[in-house]
Scaffold this motif. Structure first.
Motif, short mmCIF file in Angstrom:
data_model
loop_
_atom_site.label_atom_id
_atom_site.label_comp_id
_atom_site.label_asym_id
_atom_site.label_seq_id
_atom_site.Cartn_x
_atom_site.Cartn_y
_atom_site.Cartn_z
N ASP A 78 23.26 9.94 53.71
CA ASP A 78 23.00 8.81 52.83
C ASP A 78 24.08 8.76 51.76
OD1 ASP A 78 22.36 10.79 50.97
OD2 ASP A 78 20.23 10.36 50.99
N ARG A 79 24.03 7.74 50.93
CA ARG A 79 25.06 7.55 49.90
C ARG A 79 25.21 8.77 48.99
NH1 ARG A 79 27.00 2.69 47.23
NH2 ARG A 79 28.01 3.36 45.33
N ALA A 80 24.09 9.34 48.55
CA ALA A 80 24.15 10.50 47.65
C ALA A 80 24.89 11.66 48.30
CB ALA A 80 22.74 10.92 47.24
N LYS A 81 24.61 11.92 49.56
CA LYS A 81 25.27 13.01 50.27
C LYS A 81 26.77 12.72 50.44
CE LYS A 81 24.86 16.90 52.56
NZ LYS A 81 24.61 18.13 51.84
N LEU A 82 27.10 11.47 50.72
CA LEU A 82 28.51 11.09 50.87
C LEU A 82 29.29 11.29 49.58
CD1 LEU A 82 28.12 7.81 52.92
CD2 LEU A 82 29.23 9.91 53.71
N MET A 83 28.64 11.09 48.46
CA MET A 83 29.34 11.12 47.18
C MET A 83 29.39 12.52 46.55
SD MET A 83 30.28 8.08 47.18
CE MET A 83 30.95 7.65 45.59
N GLU A 84 28.85 13.53 47.22
CA GLU A 84 28.82 14.89 46.66
C GLU A 84 30.21 15.50 46.45
OE1 GLU A 84 26.36 17.35 49.11
OE2 GLU A 84 24.50 16.55 48.23
N MET A 91 46.03 10.39 52.94
CA MET A 91 47.06 11.11 53.69
C MET A 91 47.15 10.67 55.15
SD MET A 91 48.32 13.24 51.49
CE MET A 91 49.14 14.54 52.37
N SER A 92 46.35 9.69 55.55
CA SER A 92 46.36 9.26 56.95
C SER A 92 45.93 7.80 57.04
CB SER A 92 45.40 10.13 57.76
OG SER A 92 44.06 9.73 57.54
N PRO A 93 46.04 7.20 58.24
CA PRO A 93 45.60 5.81 58.40
C PRO A 93 44.11 5.62 58.13
CG PRO A 93 46.94 6.48 60.27
CD PRO A 93 46.68 7.71 59.45
N HIS A 94 43.32 6.71 58.19
CA HIS A 94 41.89 6.62 57.90
C HIS A 94 41.62 6.49 56.40
CE1 HIS A 94 39.21 6.98 61.25
NE2 HIS A 94 39.97 7.89 61.82
N GLU A 95 42.59 6.81 55.59
CA GLU A 95 42.38 6.84 54.15
C GLU A 95 42.67 5.48 53.53
OE1 GLU A 95 40.89 9.41 53.21
OE2 GLU A 95 41.38 10.72 54.88
N PRO A 96 42.04 5.10 52.46
CA PRO A 96 41.02 5.91 51.82
C PRO A 96 39.78 5.99 52.70
CG PRO A 96 41.09 3.76 50.80
CD PRO A 96 42.21 3.81 51.81
N GLY A 97 39.04 7.07 52.54
CA GLY A 97 37.83 7.28 53.32
C GLY A 97 36.66 6.49 52.75
N LEU A 98 35.53 6.69 53.36
CA LEU A 98 34.32 5.98 52.96
C LEU A 98 33.95 6.25 51.50
CD1 LEU A 98 31.97 4.15 53.69
CD2 LEU A 98 30.84 6.15 54.72
N ARG A 99 34.01 7.49 51.11
CA ARG A 99 33.67 7.86 49.73
C ARG A 99 34.58 7.13 48.73
NH1 ARG A 99 33.18 12.75 50.63
NH2 ARG A 99 35.36 13.18 50.85
N GLU A 100 35.86 7.13 49.00
CA GLU A 100 36.80 6.48 48.08
C GLU A 100 36.61 4.96 48.06
OE1 GLU A 100 37.83 10.43 49.07
OE2 GLU A 100 37.67 8.74 50.46
N ALA A 101 36.33 4.39 49.22
CA ALA A 101 36.08 2.95 49.30
C ALA A 101 34.80 2.59 48.53
CB ALA A 101 35.97 2.50 50.74
N LEU A 102 33.79 3.44 48.60
CA LEU A 102 32.56 3.21 47.84
C LEU A 102 32.81 3.27 46.33
CD1 LEU A 102 29.95 5.19 49.94
CD2 LEU A 102 29.93 2.73 49.47
N LEU A 103 33.62 4.23 45.91
CA LEU A 103 33.95 4.32 44.49
C LEU A 103 34.68 3.05 44.02
CD1 LEU A 103 35.11 8.04 44.30
CD2 LEU A 103 33.08 7.05 43.20
N THR A 104 35.59 2.56 44.84
CA THR A 104 36.31 1.33 44.50
C THR A 104 35.35 0.15 44.44
OG1 THR A 104 38.33 2.18 45.54
CG2 THR A 104 38.19 -0.21 45.20
N ALA A 105 34.46 0.05 45.44
CA ALA A 105 33.49 -1.04 45.47
C ALA A 105 32.54 -0.97 44.27
CB ALA A 105 32.71 -1.02 46.78
N ASP A 106 32.15 0.24 43.89
CA ASP A 106 31.31 0.42 42.69
C ASP A 106 32.05 -0.09 41.46
OD1 ASP A 106 29.05 1.52 43.90
OD2 ASP A 106 29.69 3.60 43.55
N PHE A 107 33.30 0.31 41.33
CA PHE A 107 34.11 -0.10 40.18
C PHE A 107 34.24 -1.62 40.11
CE2 PHE A 107 38.28 -1.11 38.32
CZ PHE A 107 38.11 -0.54 37.06
N MET A 108 34.36 -2.25 41.27
CA MET A 108 34.50 -3.71 41.34
C MET A 108 33.16 -4.44 41.24
SD MET A 108 37.32 -3.82 44.43
CE MET A 108 37.24 -5.58 44.60
N GLY A 109 32.07 -3.70 41.32
CA GLY A 109 30.75 -4.32 41.26
C GLY A 109 30.32 -5.01 42.54
#
Length: 176
Positions: A78-84, A91-109
């Motif tokens: 779940d979200r809480a576990k992902l954000m731990e 460092m790769s085509p997968h980045e930013p990962g899900l956690r980083e994308a969620l942080l960005t989306a949170d920042f943007m509202g």
């Protein structure tokens, strides 16, 4: 915009990394979905991951996961576990990962209020267009979990009768 997004992530040219694409194609072939559900095979979205999730209430992500265990083992975060864990440097085509994308989306509202990652531990993530046997064997459970989550959110898919053949174009030999 649809209320629920089911997002398959992965590279179809890298063996088990194609799990997300497989699941999306199988779901499209087997079910029809209510208007409030969108399915997207996002490939390796990188920085676009935030844009995909923006504005949805619920996000279900399907991907392979690095975790302790045997190939083909199912994982549910779940979200809480992902954000731990702390964010990672891209460092790769997968980045930013899900956690980083969620942080960005949170920042943007624009972040979904509910986020779940449905994953499987890979066996082979190397050049190739087929899932390993352990990951292929996990496909039914992953599909069942997505359907169960959608049903729990009041957006149950309707089975196609008969189901279509999934469009796994990357597994089809050229010229066929």
């Amino acid at each position: 915009m649809a209320r629920i997004l089911v997002l398959g992530i992965g590279n179809v040219l890298m063996g088990d990394d194609a799990l997300g694409s497989h699941v999306i194609k199988e779901l499209e072939a087997r079910f029809t979905f209510p208007e409030e559900v969108t399915l997207i095979d996002a490939g390796t979205p990188g920085v676009d991951l935030t844009a995909y999730m923006a504005g949805h209430e619920t996000l279900l992500v399907v991907d392979v996961v690095r975790a302790k265990g045997q190939p083909g083992e199912f994982r549910y975060y779940d979200r809480a576990k992902l954000m731990e864990k702390a964010p990672m440097v891209a460092m790769s085509p997968h980045e930013p990962g899900l956690r980083e994308a969620l942080l960005t989306a949170d920042f943007m509202g624009v972040a979904p209020s509910e986020v779940k990652l449905i994953g499987v531990i890979p066996d082979v993530v190397d050049l190739g267009v087929r899932l390993s046997e352990p990951v292929r064997a996990a496909l039914p459970r992953v599909i069942d979990e997505v359907v169960a989550d959608l049903t729990a959110h009041g957006a149950a898919p309707t089975p196609r009768d008969p189901p279509a053949k999934p469009d796994l174009w990357w597994e089809t030999p050229r010229g066929m």
